[in-house]
Design a protein around this motif. Structure first.
Motif, PDB file in Angstrom:
ATOM      1  N   LYS A 172       0.834  -1.206   0.000  1.00 27.75           N
ATOM      2  CA  LYS A 172       0.000   0.000   0.000  1.00 27.75           C
ATOM      3  C   LYS A 172       0.870   1.258   0.000  1.00 27.75           C
ATOM      4  O   LYS A 172       0.525   2.261  -0.638  1.00 27.75           O
ATOM      5  CB  LYS A 172      -0.943  -0.021   1.211  1.00 27.75           C
ATOM      6  N   GLY A 173       1.982   1.204   0.718  1.00 24.06           N
ATOM      7  CA  GLY A 173       2.913   2.320   0.687  1.00 24.06           C
ATOM      8  C   GLY A 173       3.504   2.515  -0.694  1.00 24.06           C
ATOM      9  O   GLY A 173       3.647   3.649  -1.165  1.00 24.06           O
ATOM     10  N   HIS A 174       3.842   1.424  -1.349  1.00 26.64           N
ATOM     11  CA  HIS A 174       4.411   1.481  -2.694  1.00 26.64           C
ATOM     12  C   HIS A 174       3.426   2.093  -3.683  1.00 26.64           C
ATOM     13  O   HIS A 174       3.791   2.930  -4.517  1.00 26.64           O
ATOM     14  CB  HIS A 174       4.808   0.077  -3.129  1.00 26.64           C
ATOM     15  N   ALA A 176       0.876   4.120  -2.978  1.00 30.89           N
ATOM     16  CA  ALA A 176       0.724   5.542  -2.649  1.00 30.89           C
ATOM     17  C   ALA A 176       1.928   6.337  -3.141  1.00 30.89           C
ATOM     18  O   ALA A 176       1.783   7.443  -3.689  1.00 30.89           O
ATOM     19  CB  ALA A 176       0.555   5.710  -1.141  1.00 30.89           C
ATOM     20  N   GLU A 177       3.114   5.776  -2.967  1.00 30.26           N
ATOM     21  CA  GLU A 177       4.325   6.460  -3.422  1.00 30.26           C
ATOM     22  C   GLU A 177       4.320   6.609  -4.941  1.00 30.26           C
ATOM     23  O   GLU A 177       4.714   7.657  -5.474  1.00 30.26           O
ATOM     24  CB  GLU A 177       5.552   5.677  -2.974  1.00 30.26           C
ATOM     25  N   TYR A 182       2.586  10.972  -0.863  1.00 37.87           N
ATOM     26  CA  TYR A 182       3.709  10.635   0.006  1.00 37.87           C
ATOM     27  C   TYR A 182       3.334  10.502   1.475  1.00 37.87           C
ATOM     28  O   TYR A 182       3.913   9.690   2.202  1.00 37.87           O
ATOM     29  CB  TYR A 182       4.834  11.655  -0.184  1.00 37.87           C
ATOM     30  N   ALA A 185       1.934   7.128   1.852  1.00 40.06           N
ATOM     31  CA  ALA A 185       3.035   6.161   1.787  1.00 40.06           C
ATOM     32  C   ALA A 185       3.770   6.108   3.120  1.00 40.06           C
ATOM     33  O   ALA A 185       4.096   5.029   3.630  1.00 40.06           O
ATOM     34  CB  ALA A 185       3.997   6.529   0.660  1.00 40.06           C
ATOM     35  N   ASN A 188       1.845   4.101   5.725  1.00 38.03           N
ATOM     36  CA  ASN A 188       1.862   2.660   5.498  1.00 38.03           C
ATOM     37  C   ASN A 188       3.231   2.056   5.781  1.00 38.03           C
ATOM     38  O   ASN A 188       3.333   0.969   6.355  1.00 38.03           O
ATOM     39  CB  ASN A 188       1.415   2.348   4.068  1.00 38.03           C
ATOM     40  N   TYR A 189       4.291   2.746   5.390  1.00 36.34           N
ATOM     41  CA  TYR A 189       5.635   2.244   5.693  1.00 36.34           C
ATOM     42  C   TYR A 189       5.875   2.218   7.204  1.00 36.34           C
ATOM     43  O   TYR A 189       6.529   1.309   7.729  1.00 36.34           O
ATOM     44  CB  TYR A 189       6.699   3.098   5.002  1.00 36.34           C
ATOM     45  N   LYS A 204      12.637   1.333   3.137  1.00 37.08           N
ATOM     46  CA  LYS A 204      11.582   1.931   2.296  1.00 37.08           C
ATOM     47  C   LYS A 204      11.176   3.306   2.813  1.00 37.08           C
ATOM     48  O   LYS A 204      10.999   4.249   2.034  1.00 37.08           O
ATOM     49  CB  LYS A 204      10.362   1.004   2.243  1.00 37.08           C
ATOM     50  N   LEU A 208      11.903   6.963   0.988  1.00 37.02           N
ATOM     51  CA  LEU A 208      10.799   7.901   0.748  1.00 37.02           C
ATOM     52  C   LEU A 208      11.182   9.301   1.234  1.00 37.02           C
ATOM     53  O   LEU A 208      11.003  10.284   0.503  1.00 37.02           O
ATOM     54  CB  LEU A 208       9.543   7.420   1.466  1.00 37.02           C
TER      55      LEU A 208
END
Length: 232
Positions: A172-174, A176-177, A182, A185, A188-189, A204, A208
């Motif tokens: 999910k972070g990926h 969003a990124e 951001y 992201a 989530n990270y 990760k 970011l």
């Protein structure tokens, strides 16, 4: 009596083949792929249906970016054992890499086979994490006109959340990124770090901060936090 003689004659050949396989496998584990390859090929000559030797050869060809050769081995593996999910996953991965090297028109014709390979891997192994990651990346990279879809990418990220929460939050972070959200992201990270705490999760978030949010000091702090954690 004849059967016993045949078995006795075959026994040294089987021992020789197994000895060669173990030698090649050791070389492979040492990343001496050029040395391992001809030995695996000799194993295949003795036993054309040796599944692990075929898979190792496919892996070596994949590392060499010889996509057609790798797909030949994985394709044979699919025929010999059509219920093994990883063979479909690896075949789809090589097909995807080949598509990246082709012209756009030819690559478009491969999309359906790439998708179906990863989907088949999930069908055979409902907990297959890597195949879901591959589909997420595929749906992100494809233009919308040929099937690219954030909604479909999120679908597989949600499935990952149930199977492996760390992978789910990283996915999910990926996503969003990728779409330059951001802050989402980051959230989530951060959740992935809280659950897993692996080097990958910290890396990760640090990447970011450094590469997308222009916050190198925060990136440095994240990595220092991980280093302090591993020392304790």
């Amino acid at each position: 009596m004849r059967l016993i003689v045949k078995i006795m004659l075959l026994f040294p050949v089987l021992l020789y083949s197994q000895s060669n396989f173990e030698k090649a496998e050791k070389l492979f584990s040492q990343e001496k792929y050029a040395l391992a390859k001809p030995i695996f090929e000799n194993v295949i000559k003795e036993n054309p249906n040796h599944l692990k030797a075929l898979e190792y050869l496919g892996d070596i060809e994949g590392m060499n970016k010889s996509w057609d050769s790798a797909m030949f081995y994985y394709g044979k593996l699919k025929q010999l054992n059509p219920k093994e999910a990883n063979y479909y996953y690896k075949y789809g991965g090589c097909l995807g890499m080949k598509a990246k090297d082709c012209n756009k028109f030819k690559a478009l014709g491969m999309i359906s086979d790439i998708k179906s390979s990863f989907e088949k891997a999930i069908q055979l192994n409902p907990n297959h994490i890597e195949a879901r990651w591959a589909l997420i990346e595929l749906y992100l990279q494809l233009p919308g006109i040929v099937g690219g879809s954030e909604r479909k990418a999120q679908k597989y990220a949600n499935e990952l959340l149930k199977i492996s929460p760390v992978d789910g939050y990283l996915a999910k972070g990926h996503i969003a990124e990728y779409f330059e959200r951001y802050k989402d992201a980051e959230k989530n990270y951060t959740k992935a770090i809280a659950i897993g705490g692996s080097k990958t999760t910290y890396q990760k978030l640090a990447d970011l901060y450094k590469n997308k949010m222009n916050q190198p000091q925060r990136a440095k702090l994240v990595l220092e936090t991980y280093q302090d954690k591993t020392k304790s």
